[in-house]
Design a protein around this motif. Structure first.
Motif, PDB file in Angstrom:
ATOM      1  N   ASP A 168      -6.683 -28.575  -6.869  1.00 40.84           N
ATOM      2  CA  ASP A 168      -5.344 -29.140  -6.683  1.00 40.84           C
ATOM      3  C   ASP A 168      -4.494 -28.094  -5.953  1.00 40.84           C
ATOM      4  OD1 ASP A 168      -2.741 -30.079  -6.919  1.00 40.84           O
ATOM      5  OD2 ASP A 168      -2.812 -30.367  -9.078  1.00 40.84           O
ATOM      6  N   PRO A 169      -3.951 -28.415  -4.761  1.00 41.11           N
ATOM      7  CA  PRO A 169      -3.144 -27.432  -4.038  1.00 41.11           C
ATOM      8  C   PRO A 169      -1.810 -27.136  -4.696  1.00 41.11           C
ATOM      9  CG  PRO A 169      -3.112 -29.535  -2.895  1.00 41.11           C
ATOM     10  CD  PRO A 169      -4.145 -29.652  -3.980  1.00 41.11           C
ATOM     11  N   GLY A 170      -1.426 -27.899  -5.713  1.00 42.76           N
ATOM     12  CA  GLY A 170      -0.221 -27.578  -6.472  1.00 42.76           C
ATOM     13  C   GLY A 170       1.077 -27.876  -5.742  1.00 42.76           C
ATOM     14  N   PHE A 171       1.240 -29.119  -5.317  1.00 38.26           N
ATOM     15  CA  PHE A 171       2.486 -29.515  -4.664  1.00 38.26           C
ATOM     16  C   PHE A 171       3.677 -29.195  -5.576  1.00 38.26           C
ATOM     17  CE2 PHE A 171      -0.653 -32.291  -2.634  1.00 38.26           C
ATOM     18  CZ  PHE A 171      -0.335 -32.107  -1.287  1.00 38.26           C
ATOM     19  N   PRO A 203     -13.902 -31.983  -4.704  1.00 39.49           N
ATOM     20  CA  PRO A 203     -12.901 -33.054  -4.677  1.00 39.49           C
ATOM     21  C   PRO A 203     -11.501 -32.469  -4.828  1.00 39.49           C
ATOM     22  CG  PRO A 203     -14.654 -33.511  -6.270  1.00 39.49           C
ATOM     23  CD  PRO A 203     -14.806 -32.078  -5.860  1.00 39.49           C
ATOM     24  N   VAL A 204     -10.526 -33.140  -4.221  1.00 36.22           N
ATOM     25  CA  VAL A 204      -9.141 -32.667  -4.248  1.00 36.22           C
ATOM     26  C   VAL A 204      -8.276 -33.646  -5.039  1.00 36.22           C
ATOM     27  CG1 VAL A 204      -7.114 -32.104  -2.854  1.00 36.22           C
ATOM     28  CG2 VAL A 204      -9.403 -31.498  -2.033  1.00 36.22           C
ATOM     29  N   LEU A 205      -7.453 -33.099  -5.930  1.00 35.46           N
ATOM     30  CA  LEU A 205      -6.443 -33.877  -6.657  1.00 35.46           C
ATOM     31  C   LEU A 205      -5.096 -33.654  -5.989  1.00 35.46           C
ATOM     32  CD1 LEU A 205      -5.914 -34.216 -10.471  1.00 35.46           C
ATOM     33  CD2 LEU A 205      -4.004 -33.482  -9.037  1.00 35.46           C
ATOM     34  N   ALA A 206      -4.330 -34.728  -5.811  1.00 37.46           N
ATOM     35  CA  ALA A 206      -2.989 -34.642  -5.236  1.00 37.46           C
ATOM     36  C   ALA A 206      -1.985 -35.156  -6.248  1.00 37.46           C
ATOM     37  CB  ALA A 206      -2.899 -35.451  -3.944  1.00 37.46           C
ATOM     38  N   GLY A 207      -1.008 -34.322  -6.584  1.00 37.71           N
ATOM     39  CA  GLY A 207       0.027 -34.705  -7.534  1.00 37.71           C
ATOM     40  C   GLY A 207       1.409 -34.516  -6.932  1.00 37.71           C
ATOM     41  N   MET A 208       1.968 -35.582  -6.382  1.00 35.63           N
ATOM     42  CA  MET A 208       3.282 -35.514  -5.738  1.00 35.63           C
ATOM     43  C   MET A 208       4.297 -36.448  -6.382  1.00 35.63           C
ATOM     44  SD  MET A 208       1.997 -35.410  -1.762  1.00 35.63           S
ATOM     45  CE  MET A 208       0.758 -36.687  -2.037  1.00 35.63           C
TER      46      MET A 208
END
Length: 275
Positions: A168-171, A203-208
């Motif tokens: 997770d890139p940590g938006f 896999p990438v998680l996106a949390g925006m």
């Protein structure tokens, strides 16, 4: 991934699901709405949020996990405390979602010998200070990727299988509202650690969902950012996100169904004619 905050002070829905019965009703509604994973959090990690004592976090999280473990929906626990990780896994949790990227002493040991999924997130600084001043990067995409690569390497060196890990890139966690966050969204696949040819990517998680990166554009308070959040979710799916973490499950599921149908039609070369 549906967000279930059992906290009094989360930035968007603080206090709504603090009581166990309210949290259970919210989980039931998310399941009706088509959620794939429920992410339970007992401590707010919004910018400036104070830490929650261990006992209080356990009281908020563990009874809910015990009630939901037979619901046939995977349960993720949003925590950085090794003690909460251990207790949640013992209670039936399926995944640990750690904003600290398993950097706390004892965190890797708490999850190493289980078979749970692990979400490794990038954060610059800590919740109390991460948005104080202007977060500074030379190349935010490269620096996030390098951080995540190191954390994944440390987990795998400790014996964690790569297949258990998502990143997770940590938006919003130590990023400028517009510049850094939207660079990460635009280059989302590049935030994942590089892998050799022929090896499955992380896999990438996106949390925006409802975050300030959206508020900075639409100038609306967090509860009124649903449309912006759904748009961001579709953008993340288009950029390859495997997991999308949201407050508003039903509208996001609807939007992603439309997006998926369009993608399927493109892949199949479907054509229609008029008249």
């Amino acid at each position: 991934m549906g967000i279930l905050n059992t906290t009094p002070d989360s930035f968007s829905d603080g206090g709504r699901y603090l009581a166990l019965d309210d949290a259970l009703r919210r989980a039931e509604q998310m399941m009706l709405d088509g959620v794939d994973i429920i992410d339970i959090g007992g401590e707010s990690t919004r910018p400036g949020a104070p830490p929650v004592p261990l006992g209080e976090e356990l009281e908020r999280v563990i009874p809910l996990v015990e009630k939901l473990k037979g619901a046939h929906v995977p349960l993720s626990i949003d925590t950085y405390k090794p003690e909460v990780m251990r207790a949640a896994l013992a209670a039936g949790a399926d995944m640990i979602n750690d904003i600290w990227g398993f950097r706390m002493p004892g965190a890797i040991e708490a999850v190493r010998d289980s078979d749970c999924g692990l979400c490794v997130m990038h954060m610059l600084g800590e919740p109390q200070t991460m948005q104080v001043g202007e977060p500074d990067y030379v190349d935010v995409v490269r620096e996030v990727r390098e951080f995540l690569a190191q954390r994944c390497a440390d987990l795998e060196a400790a014996g964690v299988e790569k297949a258990r890990i998502i990143v997770d890139p940590g938006f919003g966690f130590g990023k400028s509202a517009i510049g850094h966050n939207y660079a990460l969204l635009a280059h989302l696949p590049e935030t994942a650690p590089e892998v050799p040819s022929g090896v499955a990517p992380y896999p990438v998680l996106a949390g925006m969902s409802r975050k300030s990166m959206l508020g900075a554009l639409v100038n609306r308070p967090a509860p009124e950012r649903v449309a912006a959040s759904v748009a961001a979710a579709v953008c993340a799916a288009e950029r390859g996100a495997a997991v999308i973490r949201v407050h508003d499950v039903a509208p996001t599921v609807d939007a992603l169904k439309v997006w998926a149908a369009m993608r399927e039609a493109m892949a199949g070369g479907a054509r229609t004619s008029r008249g």
